[in-house]
Scaffold this motif. Structure first.
Motif, PDB file in Angstrom:
ATOM      1  N   GLY A  14       0.768  -1.231   0.000  1.00  0.00           N
ATOM      2  CA  GLY A  14       0.000   0.000   0.000  1.00  0.00           C
ATOM      3  C   GLY A  14       0.796   1.276   0.000  1.00  0.00           C
ATOM      4  N   VAL A  15       1.938   1.258  -0.638  1.00  0.00           N
ATOM      5  CA  VAL A  15       2.755   2.464  -0.552  1.00  0.00           C
ATOM      6  C   VAL A  15       2.280   3.581  -1.469  1.00  0.00           C
ATOM      7  N   ILE A  16       1.698   3.223  -2.595  1.00  0.00           N
ATOM      8  CA  ILE A  16       1.188   4.292  -3.462  1.00  0.00           C
ATOM      9  C   ILE A  16      -0.163   4.761  -2.938  1.00  0.00           C
ATOM     10  N   LEU A  17      -0.969   3.793  -2.541  1.00  0.00           N
ATOM     11  CA  LEU A  17      -2.276   4.158  -2.032  1.00  0.00           C
ATOM     12  C   LEU A  17      -2.098   4.637  -0.593  1.00  0.00           C
ATOM     13  N   GLY A  18      -1.606   5.831  -0.435  1.00  0.00           N
ATOM     14  CA  GLY A  18      -1.399   6.379   0.892  1.00  0.00           C
ATOM     15  C   GLY A  18      -2.692   6.988   1.358  1.00  0.00           C
ATOM     16  N   ALA A  19      -3.662   6.158   1.625  1.00  0.00           N
ATOM     17  CA  ALA A  19      -5.026   6.664   1.789  1.00  0.00           C
ATOM     18  C   ALA A  19      -5.388   6.897   3.246  1.00  0.00           C
ATOM     19  N   THR A  20      -5.898   8.074   3.519  1.00  0.00           N
ATOM     20  CA  THR A  20      -6.495   8.328   4.835  1.00  0.00           C
ATOM     21  C   THR A  20      -7.729   9.174   4.602  1.00  0.00           C
ATOM     22  N   GLY A  21      -8.706   9.026   5.430  1.00  0.00           N
ATOM     23  CA  GLY A  21      -9.889   9.870   5.322  1.00  0.00           C
ATOM     24  C   GLY A  21      -9.656  11.174   6.054  1.00  0.00           C
TER      25      GLY A  21
ATOM     26  N   PHE B 554       4.870   6.474  -1.060  1.00  0.00           N
ATOM     27  CA  PHE B 554       3.965   7.212  -0.182  1.00  0.00           C
ATOM     28  C   PHE B 554       3.631   6.388   1.054  1.00  0.00           C
ATOM     29  N   GLY B 556       1.051   6.110   3.758  1.00  0.00           N
ATOM     30  CA  GLY B 556      -0.287   6.562   4.112  1.00  0.00           C
ATOM     31  C   GLY B 556      -0.441   6.930   5.579  1.00  0.00           C
ATOM     32  N   GLU B 604     -16.033   9.262   2.224  1.00  0.00           N
ATOM     33  CA  GLU B 604     -15.501   8.938   3.554  1.00  0.00           C
ATOM     34  C   GLU B 604     -13.978   9.012   3.659  1.00  0.00           C
ATOM     35  N   GLU B 605     -13.300   8.523   2.623  1.00  0.00           N
ATOM     36  CA  GLU B 605     -11.846   8.408   2.714  1.00  0.00           C
ATOM     37  C   GLU B 605     -11.190   8.931   1.445  1.00  0.00           C
ATOM     38  N   GLY B 606      -9.913   9.303   1.582  1.00  0.00           N
ATOM     39  CA  GLY B 606      -9.193   9.828   0.419  1.00  0.00           C
ATOM     40  C   GLY B 606      -7.954   9.006   0.109  1.00  0.00           C
TER      41      GLY B 606
END
Lengths: 158, 640
Positions: A14-21, B554, B556, B604-606
């Motif tokens: 998940g390094v590219i999808l650094g996803a947080t809401g 990246f 997260g 909800e999330e990004g």
């Protein structure tokens, strides 16, 4: 300095999808260590003006232009306190901003903003410039130094 | 309908796939790796990177069709990095053509004690000493087998030696590459032709446990039109073969070459050289040249009484070769300039040398008088490929044109000579006239026989033949030993200090410059046309590399969704989006569950997503990131 590590697992995860809401983002921001938190504050809420009283007249003019053009879209604290310092970094950064819809930064204005930021960095961010150049390849150091020197030769009082 | 984005969660394979030049190379040469080593003045390292996967590195540095350049990410920005010419640059310094070449320094990099024990000295026969056969032998030798290469000609190299003109590839380089392979323990037996000096079935009796067939496609394809039998109609491969063996060929004053591939260009450019060579000769020199050609012919005919009729005919013509003046050379091909399969730099060089290229023409019939060519009738083509991209030319009736000429050279394709196959050999041949071969394993219809190169799949580029030879070697090892251990690999990640990371100043402004070429007035005979880059130019060209091994990674957990990275990215490759707009596979679903414990709803999330095709590895995103969530990292797979 380069850090080299060996990894034997396949997944980096998940390094590219650094996803947080948004909610999660705020929670993380609150948990940032003091140094990172200070850096975030500096980038977005640090000083938004520069003392250019000792700069050459032309550079003072370009500072006005910079203040006018760049503040249309973002706070001036952002470029002022950023870690961009070398001519090459500013060149790429300004081109990116020029292409923003509605930036109204012409090529001639973009060059002036570039000259201001490079000149300013060479004085106000001298330690950062020196640090970056010390670790650069000799020929890259020379290229950057010559670009900075060119500006000083052009604008500093003879 | 909201926009959705197909995404992929990256793993090591994802990062290695981003090195497009390596992905484009059939033998997976880390082209970017050696280009970057050139930029850093690590020339010997660069040579070793280029040489490890490819026993013909020096040859490919000169004549590879460079599929790596076709894939190069920089090509999408302006023009690809000059990868092939940079390979030549390092090979000139440390390759077989250099005084510094030291097999002792390369060999330890190739050797792997675990692989060397696989073969146990078992005998493998390789038929054909071309790039496929020699590459197969090279790999087998490194795995501890005892490969013997049987070559019909009196020299090794196959079409490298016989089909590629010397002005593109000096012969001493081919000889040196072959010698380096022989030094690994490969035996090459010259003048040993399958079907004449030995039968296929003899190999088993001599103790060879497996066979690799890499005999190439040395026959030109025939064209079924009126007049192909006329004196003055030559076949491309036979023509090149004769020129490269040192024989003269009569051409007349005006030559028409039919075809558009690289072979056609080679023919056209060789024709010009032949003409120049003779044009400058006085009567005595011409007599001497003829005498030499005749002697060479005598030797060849004595050695090869079974030579195909086309070769004999062309050699007969060579005996009588007397030409005066520089002929006009015209090339006619069916394809438009965009569709032409020949390399564009070849087209440019050919045109510089005075070869006139005419596109969208097909031959209708060859005209003659008294059995000799007097001209050719051509017809304009309206299209070459149909809507399904299948070869299906359509012609414009009434658009026929007649061109007067003395010689027509047909460069319309090559085919393999499989006349040696006997029913008991149990080898199947495809309707295309190639050996039936499994593209994945190189296995033929017989379990102990493998094939690769032109004989297996029709004419292909050198590096593909090398890859097939290597692939066949692995299959042979598996066939003989039951299994071959996979080469262990591990990932190495180098994390750059963000504030020290930087590309070459102005690197995106550097333009591609081709290596220098010989002045037109000095392009005579076999003089090599392309020259090597001077060192400063090579380094500047290498600095154009976008370093696809490196990229922003990246984290997260540290991202505060400020969007600064997307804001500064000069190539617009980053975007902050709603997680619900992502489309992905099961790994994406698993990532949702791991991070959120459920699949998030819209709003909800990004997430930050990245378009890899545009990234120029400038590092601006990492410098901009206030929390250090982005780092520039180099991901490589290295031997474990």
């Amino acid at each position: 300095m380069k850090i080299t590590r060996q990894i034997t697992t396949i997944l980096l995860g998940g390094v590219i999808l650094g996803a947080t809401g948004a909610g999660l983002g705020r929670a993380i921001a609150q948990e940032l260590d003091a140094e990172t938190k200070a850096r975030v504050e500096r980038f977005e809420k640090g000083p938004a003006t520069i003392d250019v009283s000792k700069y050459p007249d032309a550079i003072k003019e370009y500072y006005e232009l910079f203040s006018h053009k760049c503040s249309q879209c973002h706070k001036l604290s952002r470029p002022i306190n950023s870690d961009y310092a070398l001519p090459d970094e500013w060149s790429r950064y300004i081109k990116r901003m020029m292409y923003k819809p509605g930036s109204n930064i012409s090529a001639a204005d973009g060059k002036k903003v570039y000259e201001f930021l490079v000149y300013d960095s060479s004085i106000r961010k001298k330690a950062m410039v020196d640090d970056k150049l010390t670790k650069a390849k000799p020929e890259d150091k020379t290229t950057n130094e010559s670009k900075i020197k060119e500006l000083h030769d052009k604008y500093d009082a003879k | 309908m909201p926009t959705t984005y197909p995404v992929e969660l990256p793993d090591v394979n994802y990062f290695t796939r981003q090195v497009l030049c390596r992905e484009g190379c059939p033998v997976r040469t880390d082209s970017g790796g050696y280009v970057q080593a050139v930029a850093e003045e690590r020339y010997e390292d660069a040579y070793i990177i280029a040489r490890i996967p490819n026993p013909f590195a020096s040859i490919c540095g000169r004549v590879c069709a460079a599929p790596c350049e076709a894939k190069c990410r920089r090509g999408a920005l302006d023009a690809p990095v000059s990868i092939r010419a940079l390979k030549r640059f390092v090979c000139e310094k440390f390759g077989v053509e250099s005084d510094a070449f030291d097999l002792g320094r390369v060999y330890p990099q190739l050797r792997d004690p675990r692989r060397e024990r696989i073969g146990g000295g078992r005998k493998v026969a390789i038929i054909g000493a071309g790039p496929a056969g020699m590459s197969c032998a090279h790999e087998l030798a490194l795995m501890g087998f005892a490969p013997t290469v049987f070559e019909a000609q009196n020299l090794a190299g196959g079409m490298l030696m016989l089909g590629v003109p010397e002005y593109r590839l000096p012969r001493e380089i081919i000889r040196a590459e072959i010698a380096a392979i022989e030094a690994l323990g490969v035996e090459v037996r010259l003048n040993t032709r399958l079907g004449k000096d030995f039968a296929f079935s003899d190999l088993k009796k001599q103790g060879y446990e497996a066979v690799f067939l890499g005999i190439g496609a040395h026959k030109s394809r025939e064209l079924s039109i009126e007049g192909v039998q006329l004196d003055g109609v030559l076949r491309a491969i036979e023509f090149l073969l004769n020129v490269n063996l040192g024989f003269r060929v009569t051409l007349g004053r005006k030559v028409v070459v039919i075809g558009g591939g690289n072979v056609a260009f080679d023919v056209a450019r060789s024709v010009v050289r032949q003409a120049e060579k003779f044009a400058g000769m006085g009567e005595a020199e011409l007599r001497e040249a003829l005498h030499q050609a005749a002697s060479a012919l005598e030797q060849l005919t004595a050695r090869q009484p079974e030579a195909p009729d086309e070769v004999r005919l062309a050699l007969d013509v060579a005996r009588e070769a007397i030409r005066k003046g520089v002929p006009e050379v015209h090339m006619y091909c069916l394809e438009s300039l965009d569709e032409i399969p020949g390399a564009h730099d070849e087209i440019e060089e050919a045109e510089k040398e005075g070869i006139r290229l005419h596109t969208r023409f097909g031959p209708r019939r060859i005209l003659g008088s008294d059995g000799k060519v007097t001209g050719i009738e051509l017809v304009k083509a309206s299209r070459v490929f149909d809507e399904n991209r299948r070869f299906n030319p359509q012609f414009i009736e009434g658009s026929e044109e007649t061109v007067h000429c003395d010689t027509v050279v047909l460069a319309i394709g090559q085919s393999a000579d499989l006349s040696w196959i006997r029913p008991e050999d149990k080898l199947k041949v495809t309707p295309r006239g190639t050996l039936q071969t499994d593209a994945a394993t190189m296995a033929t219809s017989r379990p102990d026989v493998f094939a690769g190169g032109d004989v297996a799949f029709g004419p292909r580029i050198i590096i593909t033949a090398v890859a097939e030879g290597k692939k066949a070697a692995a299959s042979i090892a598996k066939f003989l030993t039951g299994s071959v251990p996979a080469e262990p690999r591990q990932a190495r990640v180098t994390i750059y200090d963000t504030l020290q990371y930087g590309m070459k100043p102005d690197y995106e402004k550097f333009i591609r410059r081709p290596p220098p070429t010989l002045p037109l007035d000095r392009r005579i005979g076999i003089a090599e046309v392309e020259r090597d880059y001077p060192e400063p130019d090579a380094r500047r060209q290498a600095d154009r590399c976008l370093k696809c091994h490196v990229g922003p990674v990246f984290n997260g957990d540290a991202c505060i969704l400020c969007g600064g990275c997307a804001d500064v990215c000069p190539e617009y490759c980053l975007r902050l989006v709603d997680v619900a707009s992502l489309r992905g596979d099961a790994k994406l679903q698993a990532a949702y569950l791991a991070r959120y414990g459920r699949v998030p709803e819209r709003g909800e999330e990004g997430a930050i997503i990245k378009d890899e095709t545009r990234c120029i590895r400038c590092g601006l995103c990492a410098i901009r990131c206030p929390t250090g969530a982005i780092t520039m990292e180099r991901v490589e797979l290295i031997p474990a």
